[in-house]
Write a protein that holds these residues in place. Structure first.
Motif, PDB file in Angstrom:
ATOM      1  N   UNK A 144      87.665  23.830  70.140  1.00  0.00           N
ATOM      2  CA  UNK A 144      88.269  24.643  69.090  1.00  0.00           C
ATOM      3  C   UNK A 144      89.626  24.060  68.684  1.00  0.00           C
ATOM      4  N   UNK A 145      90.429  23.649  69.677  1.00  0.00           N
ATOM      5  CA  UNK A 145      91.753  23.103  69.362  1.00  0.00           C
ATOM      6  C   UNK A 145      91.627  21.840  68.520  1.00  0.00           C
ATOM      7  N   UNK A 146      90.696  20.958  68.899  1.00  0.00           N
ATOM      8  CA  UNK A 146      90.473  19.737  68.144  1.00  0.00           C
ATOM      9  C   UNK A 146      90.006  20.073  66.725  1.00  0.00           C
ATOM     10  N   UNK A 147      89.087  21.062  66.637  1.00  0.00           N
ATOM     11  CA  UNK A 147      88.586  21.467  65.327  1.00  0.00           C
ATOM     12  C   UNK A 147      89.690  22.003  64.443  1.00  0.00           C
ATOM     13  N   UNK A 148      90.594  22.791  65.017  1.00  0.00           N
ATOM     14  CA  UNK A 148      91.684  23.378  64.241  1.00  0.00           C
ATOM     15  C   UNK A 148      92.646  22.295  63.761  1.00  0.00           C
ATOM     16  N   UNK A 149      92.960  21.332  64.641  1.00  0.00           N
ATOM     17  CA  UNK A 149      93.853  20.237  64.239  1.00  0.00           C
ATOM     18  C   UNK A 149      93.212  19.452  63.094  1.00  0.00           C
ATOM     19  N   UNK A 150      91.910  19.214  63.194  1.00  0.00           N
ATOM     20  CA  UNK A 150      91.207  18.487  62.133  1.00  0.00           C
ATOM     21  C   UNK A 150      91.210  19.297  60.843  1.00  0.00           C
ATOM     22  N   UNK A 151      91.021  20.608  60.958  1.00  0.00           N
ATOM     23  CA  UNK A 151      91.045  21.478  59.780  1.00  0.00           C
ATOM     24  C   UNK A 151      92.376  21.362  59.050  1.00  0.00           C
ATOM     25  N   UNK A 152      93.462  21.427  59.826  1.00  0.00           N
ATOM     26  CA  UNK A 152      94.795  21.323  59.233  1.00  0.00           C
ATOM     27  C   UNK A 152      94.956  19.992  58.490  1.00  0.00           C
ATOM     28  N   UNK A 153      94.562  18.907  59.148  1.00  0.00           N
ATOM     29  CA  UNK A 153      94.724  17.579  58.541  1.00  0.00           C
ATOM     30  C   UNK A 153      93.847  17.442  57.299  1.00  0.00           C
ATOM     31  N   UNK A 154      92.604  17.886  57.399  1.00  0.00           N
ATOM     32  CA  UNK A 154      91.673  17.704  56.280  1.00  0.00           C
ATOM     33  C   UNK A 154      92.088  18.537  55.067  1.00  0.00           C
TER      34      UNK A 154
END
Lengths: 216, 229
Positions: free
Chosen positions: A43-53
């Motif tokens: 989830x943490x990785x997904x959230x960081x990716x969401x922010x960047x994308x």
């Protein structure tokens, strides 16, 4: 008005299932396999990716007219790398424990081909609004995929979910599931399932169409 | 995949002059640089505070009964408190109890593990010549196997009250029995050995140079007030 709302909705929803970045496009495999050994990391990785994308898609769509096409890839990478650095320091300052677990994989979000892919294929050719919708949808699909993998691997590999023990010691964890081979195994099985569902759906739709034709 | 193209981007456009390409990239780089410096500045303090708090928590964990600490280093062949402006490399931490009596040292150490460098901190009581606790600060050992060096309570617990003479040894589970022996974790022998090796190496480096028990440097009053949780 209805048209445009429909389109917004389409761009948002397509990333979650039909064009899921992981299960259908098979992009972003490196973070996918590396950090999904527990649900919380996923989830943490997904959230960081969401922010960047979302951030990158917004900027790329906003500035697309000023970015000459010869240097567009370098510009996209500069934008993405900046957002990744911001995400890296923010995580380190706010949730150091998660940062410790994800370690080297946060800076590696730069190399996630899903993000660059969305800039090149979508954000640089569409309006800001659609680009953000697309980015949100794709990130949601990415989070969904990471969570599915992370949950399966954590349940089987550690006997817990979000760190909460599920079986109360009555279950011998399959250590291989939290090691890299477990990631490949789980991903393979999920891809198999995804393709099977899509295939069955096509057959079903075909039959419906046929029945309609013979009925009329 | 079908993409909806709404913006006009005529491909027949003439190539822009190189100076424009350079200017665009330079501008992008400049903005990016400013943003990165900005976020670094904004988070710097929080990150430093987090690190200091983590270290403090680790020192208190490996030295039971300690409520004050200060950083010590060697200057002119004497162990002295680290003051501002001194390099904090090659230093150890001294722990003191509520009456400000010296309890023991927390010694940081690092060395190669199974996958990457293991950084740890261990508590040492010079009066008893015993290790009182071990805490892994940083490691990338295999999840499920090597990471038991900090997740396995039995392994971590074996560093409580552990005599260091003549040297700490790693043995297979159930083969030991002597006081200075530590049971290796099944499936993570290399990581277990690495932890013990790091402690032995740092014992060799520090113990002969420490002041004799009873003459440890006292707690400086200023450092007393630096961090209060």
């Amino acid at each position: 008005m209805i048209e445009s709302e429909n389109q917004d909705y389409n761009e948002l929803i397509k990333g979650i299932w039909r064009d899921n970045p992981v299960f259908v496009q098979v992009l972003g495999m490196c973070p996918m396999l590396a950090v999904t050994n527990s649900a919380i990391n996923a989830i943490a990785m997904g959230m960081a990716t969401l922010f960047v994308l979302v951030g990158s898609s917004f900027l790329v769509a906003t500035f697309k007219k000023w970015i000459p096409k010869q240097i567009r890839i370098s510009c996209f990478i500069i934008i993405i790398a900046t957002f990744v650095t911001v995400a890296d320091y923010t995580l380190l300052a706010l949730i150091p424990t998660v940062h410790k677990e994800l370690g080297a994989f946060i800076p590696l979000i730069v190399a996630n081909c899903m993000i660059l892919g969305r800039q090149e294929a979508f954000a640089s050719k569409n309006t800001v609004r659609l680009a953000v919708m697309d980015a949100l949808g794709m990130s949601a699909g990415f989070v969904f995929a990471l969570f599915t993998l992370g949950a399966v691997r954590e349940i089987l590999g550690s006997g817990s979910l979000f760190g909460v023990d599920l079986f109360g010691g009555a279950f011998e964890p399959w250590i291989i599931m939290i090691l890299p081979p477990g990631g490949f195994l789980t991903l393979g099985l999920i891809l198999f399932f995804f393709n099977w569902v899509t295939h069955r759906r096509e057959i079903f739709l075909e039959r419906v169409a046929e029945a309609e034709r013979s009925g009329s | 995949m079908t993409e909806i193209i709404t913006a006009n981007r005529p491909d027949a456009e003439a190539d822009p002059p190189p100076i424009r390409l350079i200017a665009t990239l330079a501008l992008a780089g400049l903005i990016s640089g400013v943003a990165i410096v900005g976020i670094f500045e904004a988070t710097f303090e929080t990150i430093a505070v987090n690190k200091a708090r983590e270290l403090r928590a680790a020192v208190f964990k490996v030295l039971p009964g300690v409520s004050q600490m200060q950083e010590l280093t060697y200057a002119d062949e004497q162990l002295v408190p680290v003051t501002e402006g001194m390099s904090s490399e090659n230093s150890i931490y001294a722990g003191y109890d509520k009456e400000l009596n010296f309890v023991g040292y927390a010694i940081p150490g690092e060395g190669p593990g199974f996958q990457d460098t293991i950084k740890l901190l261990y508590g040492y009581i010079p009066a008893d010549r015993k290790v009182m606790g071990m805490e892994v600060l940083e490691s990338r050992e295999t999840p499920g196997l090597g990471d038991k060096i900090y997740k396995d309570d039995v392994f971590v617990g074996s560093f409580r009250d552990l005599p260091i003479d003549p040297i700490i040894e790693v043995v297979k589970k159930g083969r030991g029995g002597k006081d200075n022996q530590v049971d290796a974790i099944t499936g993570a022998t290399i990581s277990s050995r690495a932890v013990v090796r790091i402690i032995n190496e740092n014992n060799a480096k520090w113990l002969d140079n420490l002041p004799s028990p009873g003459s440890e440097p006292g707690l400086r009053v200023e450092t007393n007030e630096v961090v209060h949780d």
